[in-house]
Structures are given as C-alpha cells and as structure tokens.
Motif scaffolding. Structure first.
Motif, PDB file in Angstrom:
ATOM      1  N   UNK A 128      24.152   5.292  15.388  1.00 34.43           N
ATOM      2  CA  UNK A 128      24.397   4.084  16.459  1.00 34.43           C
ATOM      3  C   UNK A 128      24.115   4.863  17.861  1.00 34.43           C
ATOM      4  N   UNK A 129      24.661   5.934  18.038  1.00 39.41           N
ATOM      5  CA  UNK A 129      24.671   6.569  19.289  1.00 39.41           C
ATOM      6  C   UNK A 129      23.222   6.774  19.754  1.00 39.41           C
ATOM      7  N   UNK A 131      20.590   4.891  18.591  1.00 42.45           N
ATOM      8  CA  UNK A 131      19.902   3.603  18.828  1.00 42.45           C
ATOM      9  C   UNK A 131      20.483   2.716  19.681  1.00 42.45           C
ATOM     10  N   UNK A 132      21.829   2.982  20.017  1.00 43.75           N
ATOM     11  CA  UNK A 132      22.791   2.112  20.793  1.00 43.75           C
ATOM     12  C   UNK A 132      22.724   0.755  20.157  1.00 43.75           C
ATOM     13  N   UNK A 133      22.756   0.514  18.846  1.00 43.37           N
ATOM     14  CA  UNK A 133      22.831  -0.781  18.279  1.00 43.37           C
ATOM     15  C   UNK A 133      23.842  -0.291  17.024  1.00 43.37           C
ATOM     16  N   UNK A 134      24.454  -1.468  16.560  1.00 38.99           N
ATOM     17  CA  UNK A 134      25.213  -1.275  15.220  1.00 38.99           C
ATOM     18  C   UNK A 134      24.601  -0.919  14.234  1.00 38.99           C
ATOM     19  N   UNK A 135      25.191  -0.070  13.302  1.00 38.71           N
ATOM     20  CA  UNK A 135      24.504   0.385  12.141  1.00 38.71           C
ATOM     21  C   UNK A 135      25.531   0.196  10.951  1.00 38.71           C
ATOM     22  N   UNK A 146      27.427  -6.578   0.231  1.00 39.94           N
ATOM     23  CA  UNK A 146      28.736  -6.398   0.886  1.00 39.94           C
ATOM     24  C   UNK A 146      28.656  -4.967   1.891  1.00 39.94           C
ATOM     25  N   UNK A 147      29.226  -5.187   3.035  1.00 42.49           N
ATOM     26  CA  UNK A 147      29.103  -3.985   4.020  1.00 42.49           C
ATOM     27  C   UNK A 147      30.338  -3.206   3.684  1.00 42.49           C
ATOM     28  N   UNK A 148      30.239  -1.937   3.637  1.00 44.09           N
ATOM     29  CA  UNK A 148      31.399  -1.076   3.087  1.00 44.09           C
ATOM     30  C   UNK A 148      31.680  -0.201   4.331  1.00 44.09           C
ATOM     31  N   UNK A 149      30.667   0.166   5.106  1.00 38.21           N
ATOM     32  CA  UNK A 149      30.898   1.083   6.458  1.00 38.21           C
ATOM     33  C   UNK A 149      29.870   0.755   7.186  1.00 38.21           C
ATOM     34  N   UNK A 150      30.539   0.801   8.601  1.00 34.70           N
ATOM     35  CA  UNK A 150      29.851   0.373   9.682  1.00 34.70           C
ATOM     36  C   UNK A 150      30.051   1.345  11.084  1.00 34.70           C
ATOM     37  N   UNK A 151      29.256   1.270  11.707  1.00 27.09           N
ATOM     38  CA  UNK A 151      29.630   1.930  13.088  1.00 27.09           C
ATOM     39  C   UNK A 151      29.169   1.067  14.266  1.00 27.09           C
ATOM     40  N   UNK A 152      30.089   0.468  15.018  1.00 30.37           N
ATOM     41  CA  UNK A 152      29.872  -0.848  15.860  1.00 30.37           C
ATOM     42  C   UNK A 152      29.660  -0.265  17.365  1.00 30.37           C
ATOM     43  N   UNK A 153      28.517  -0.920  17.988  1.00 29.29           N
ATOM     44  CA  UNK A 153      28.043  -0.525  18.981  1.00 29.29           C
ATOM     45  C   UNK A 153      29.040  -1.437  20.046  1.00 29.29           C
ATOM     46  N   UNK A 154      29.166  -0.836  21.309  1.00 24.30           N
ATOM     47  CA  UNK A 154      30.159  -1.562  22.227  1.00 24.30           C
ATOM     48  C   UNK A 154      29.215  -2.617  23.164  1.00 24.30           C
ATOM     49  N   UNK A 156      28.886  -6.835  25.033  1.00 25.27           N
ATOM     50  CA  UNK A 156      29.649  -7.982  25.335  1.00 25.27           C
ATOM     51  C   UNK A 156      29.434  -8.725  24.063  1.00 25.27           C
ATOM     52  N   UNK A 157      28.141  -9.149  23.755  1.00 22.34           N
ATOM     53  CA  UNK A 157      27.791 -10.065  22.679  1.00 22.34           C
ATOM     54  C   UNK A 157      27.565  -9.096  21.485  1.00 22.34           C
ATOM     55  N   UNK A 158      28.315  -9.205  20.234  1.00 15.22           N
ATOM     56  CA  UNK A 158      28.004  -8.152  19.251  1.00 15.22           C
ATOM     57  C   UNK A 158      27.280  -8.906  18.111  1.00 15.22           C
ATOM     58  N   UNK A 159      26.341  -8.179  17.347  1.00 13.58           N
ATOM     59  CA  UNK A 159      25.482  -8.694  16.301  1.00 13.58           C
ATOM     60  C   UNK A 159      26.112  -8.057  15.055  1.00 13.58           C
ATOM     61  N   UNK A 160      25.624  -8.591  13.979  1.00 14.74           N
ATOM     62  CA  UNK A 160      25.803  -8.119  12.623  1.00 14.74           C
ATOM     63  C   UNK A 160      27.590  -8.612  11.977  1.00 14.74           C
ATOM     64  N   UNK A 161      27.622  -8.191  10.758  1.00 18.59           N
ATOM     65  CA  UNK A 161      28.798  -8.564  10.012  1.00 18.59           C
ATOM     66  C   UNK A 161      29.872  -7.481  10.245  1.00 18.59           C
ATOM     67  N   UNK A 162      30.969  -7.762   9.936  1.00 16.34           N
ATOM     68  CA  UNK A 162      32.220  -6.674  10.018  1.00 16.34           C
ATOM     69  C   UNK A 162      32.295  -5.883   8.848  1.00 16.34           C
ATOM     70  N   UNK A 163      33.088  -5.017   8.859  1.00 17.06           N
ATOM     71  CA  UNK A 163      33.348  -4.273   7.541  1.00 17.06           C
ATOM     72  C   UNK A 163      34.006  -5.071   6.502  1.00 17.06           C
ATOM     73  N   UNK A 164      33.461  -5.358   5.398  1.00 13.57           N
ATOM     74  CA  UNK A 164      33.983  -6.062   4.344  1.00 13.57           C
ATOM     75  C   UNK A 164      33.034  -7.444   4.348  1.00 13.57           C
ATOM     76  N   UNK A 165      32.281  -7.719   5.275  1.00 17.05           N
ATOM     77  CA  UNK A 165      31.469  -8.997   5.134  1.00 17.05           C
ATOM     78  C   UNK A 165      30.697  -9.286   4.308  1.00 17.05           C
ATOM     79  N   UNK A 166      30.133 -10.177   3.888  1.00 18.90           N
ATOM     80  CA  UNK A 166      29.209 -10.590   2.838  1.00 18.90           C
ATOM     81  C   UNK A 166      28.032 -11.516   3.416  1.00 18.90           C
ATOM     82  N   UNK A 167      26.693 -11.157   2.925  1.00 15.83           N
ATOM     83  CA  UNK A 167      25.823 -11.807   3.264  1.00 15.83           C
ATOM     84  C   UNK A 167      24.829 -12.256   2.132  1.00 15.83           C
ATOM     85  N   UNK A 168      24.345 -13.295   1.872  1.00 14.65           N
ATOM     86  CA  UNK A 168      23.592 -13.862   0.651  1.00 14.65           C
ATOM     87  C   UNK A 168      22.665 -12.721   0.541  1.00 14.65           C
ATOM     88  N   UNK A 169      22.197 -12.258  -0.387  1.00 15.56           N
ATOM     89  CA  UNK A 169      21.122 -11.203  -0.679  1.00 15.56           C
ATOM     90  C   UNK A 169      19.693 -11.730  -0.586  1.00 15.56           C
TER      91      UNK A 169
END
Length: 284
Positions: A128-129, A131-135, A146-154, A156-169
């Motif tokens: 993350x540090x 690329x300056x993007x959330x990984x 299912x997202x089990x770990x995440x490093x969030x980039x700070x 104003x407008x965030x992208x991606x799911x949160x920890x524990x979020x689910x996306x259709x495969x």
C-alpha cells in the motif's frame, strides 16, 4: 467497493398471521432437519444463515427479509432474530433488526486464529505504501471472494471492499483468480449454481465468457476486472499458493479508472502484487 448482494426492496412489519403459529409447529425446522445429520443443530444453522445475510447493502432487515434471505418460515426467522437480540448481536427498533458491535466477535475469531491474515497484513501495508492504493487479501468461500486482510489507503474517495466484505467470484478479479485452480468443467458446474447478473454494462454474466476469463487468469497468472462490479472502478488480483502449490488466497488492488489506467496496472502494479504474493507464500 462494497460487498455485492441483492437488495431487498419490499419491507414488511413484524406482525403476520404466520407469526401466531405454535412455535412447536415449524415446517422450516422440520424440512431442514431431514437434510441434516442427527448431531447437527438446525436452529444454530438458521441463526448463522441470518447473520451471513447482513452486509453493506443489507444493513437492516425485517422478519420477512430474514425469512427470505435464509429460506426460513417467518416464525423460525423471528425466533432466530429475537434470540440474536437477546444475546446482544442485533438491535430491534420494533420493525427492523440491525447488527450491533458484538457481531464483530464472530469474524475476529477467524482473523485471530488464522495465520494467513496475520502473515499477510504487514506485507499488504508495505505494498500500500509503495503504490498508494488499498491492497487486500481474499479467500474463496461458497462462490464469493471474502476479504480477510486489508491495508487501506487514505483518500477522500475510497475504493474496494472492507475487511470481511464479499464479492461474487464470477465477476471479480479476485474471484476469478481464486477459481482458476479448477478445471473448466468444474468451473461450469460451479457457475450452474450461481445466479450470474450484469452489475454494469461490462459485467461478464455468460458462462462461456466467464470460463474464458478464468482461463486467461490461469494462463497469465493474474486477472483484471474493468468496471464489471462498479462503473469507474478497476481491480487486479494475483494468486497466493500454499506449500502444495494450490491457490489459497489472492492479493488484489482496486483503483479508480480515472486515476490509474489498465496499462499502469499491468506495467507498474502487477510486479508489486506478485512480489507481495511471493513473500506471503514464503512465509506460509
């Protein structure tokens, strides 16, 4: 990117003729018991099904909603919901049921005992540090990434799911990487039981197209999703393999398409994601 679920449009109150039924007479419990081992607890399974129905697009539900999501009778759904309220997992305002912070304990039980998220977290932070993007790190669960770990980039407008979020495969870069260990026949059998929907004009919701996309992910060693889940959002994922060589997880990055091009993803971001995946693999 938020977790993708089918929204519930109709909202109903708690009271219905069915809810006056004798709790001992519950067709839902009876039918579930027939397909469950004698040692199993049908009531626990029903409560967990309701818990899993909550998500970013389903932050509250009525008895009718819970019955629909978990495929229960309304009396069974109501008893499960009220039990969760009594135990402190849900709040109830007279009509809607909503998760309380105690619900976090259920997810933290996995995160605190599984070595994979613990190993990956500091490595995701490094990426993350750089690329300056959330990984993120995700695993496959019942047709979802299912997202089990995440490093969030700070930002104003965030992208991606949160920890524990689910996306259709089937329509996510992460999911396609996680499915790429399967043969084409296995993928088709999986897709036969998945309600594929077009979430944007670019979503691949045809079995042949999805199988081809997963095949490309298998051959290339990475997958791209270009505005398939949400307009203006692109994602890239690479596999993380265990000691036996099988894919255990996927590392991904999600970006706004107006900020990062597909060319930049492939030329600049892909080497970083692959390096992180390799470092996780060495640590497993």
């Amino acid at each position: 990117m938020t977790s993708v679920k089918v929204p519930v449009n109709g909202r109903e109150g708690d009271s219905s003729p069915e809810e006056g039924m004798d709790p001992a007479v519950d067709p839902g419990l009876e039918s579930a018991a027939k397909g469950r081992a004698k040692e199993g607890m049908a009531g626990l399974a029903k409560g967990l099904a309701i818990i899993e129905a909550f998500g970013a697009s389903t932050t509250r539900m009525t008895v009718a909603d819970a019955a629909r999501f978990a495929d229960l009778s309304r009396p069974a759904a109501r008893r499960c919901l009220l039990t969760l309220v009594e135990l402190g997992y849900l709040a109830h305002d007279g009509k809607f049921f909503m998760p309380l912070p105690r619900m976090l304990r259920l997810g933290s039980a996995y995160l605190s005992t599984s070595s994979l998220p613990q190993i990956a977290q500091p490595l995701l932070v490094d990426a993350r540090d750089e690329l300056q993007e959330s990984i993120s790190l995700a695993v496959l669960d019942d047709g979802y990434a299912v997202f089990v770990a995440r490093a969030e980039a700070v930002r104003i407008v965030s992208t991606g799911v949160k920890l524990g979020g689910r996306l259709p495969a089937y329509c996510s870069a992460t999911g396609r990487v996680l499915l790429s260990d399967l043969t084409d026949d296995e993928i088709r059998r999986h897709l036969a039981g998945v309600p594929m929907k077009r979430l944007t004009a670019r979503t691949l919701a045809d079995a042949d197209a999805v199988v081809a996309a997963i095949g490309r992910a298998r051959a290339d060693g990475y997958s791209l999703s270009n505005e398939e889940l949400e307009v203006g959002m692109c994602a890239m994922a690479v596999p993380v393999r265990g000691r036996g060589g099988m894919i255990e997880a996927a590392v991904s990055v999600s970006v706004l398409s107006g900020r990062v091009s597909i060319e930049t993803l492939e030329q600049s971001f892909l080497p970083v994601l692959r390096r992180v995946a390799q470092r996780i693999e060495r640590a497993l």
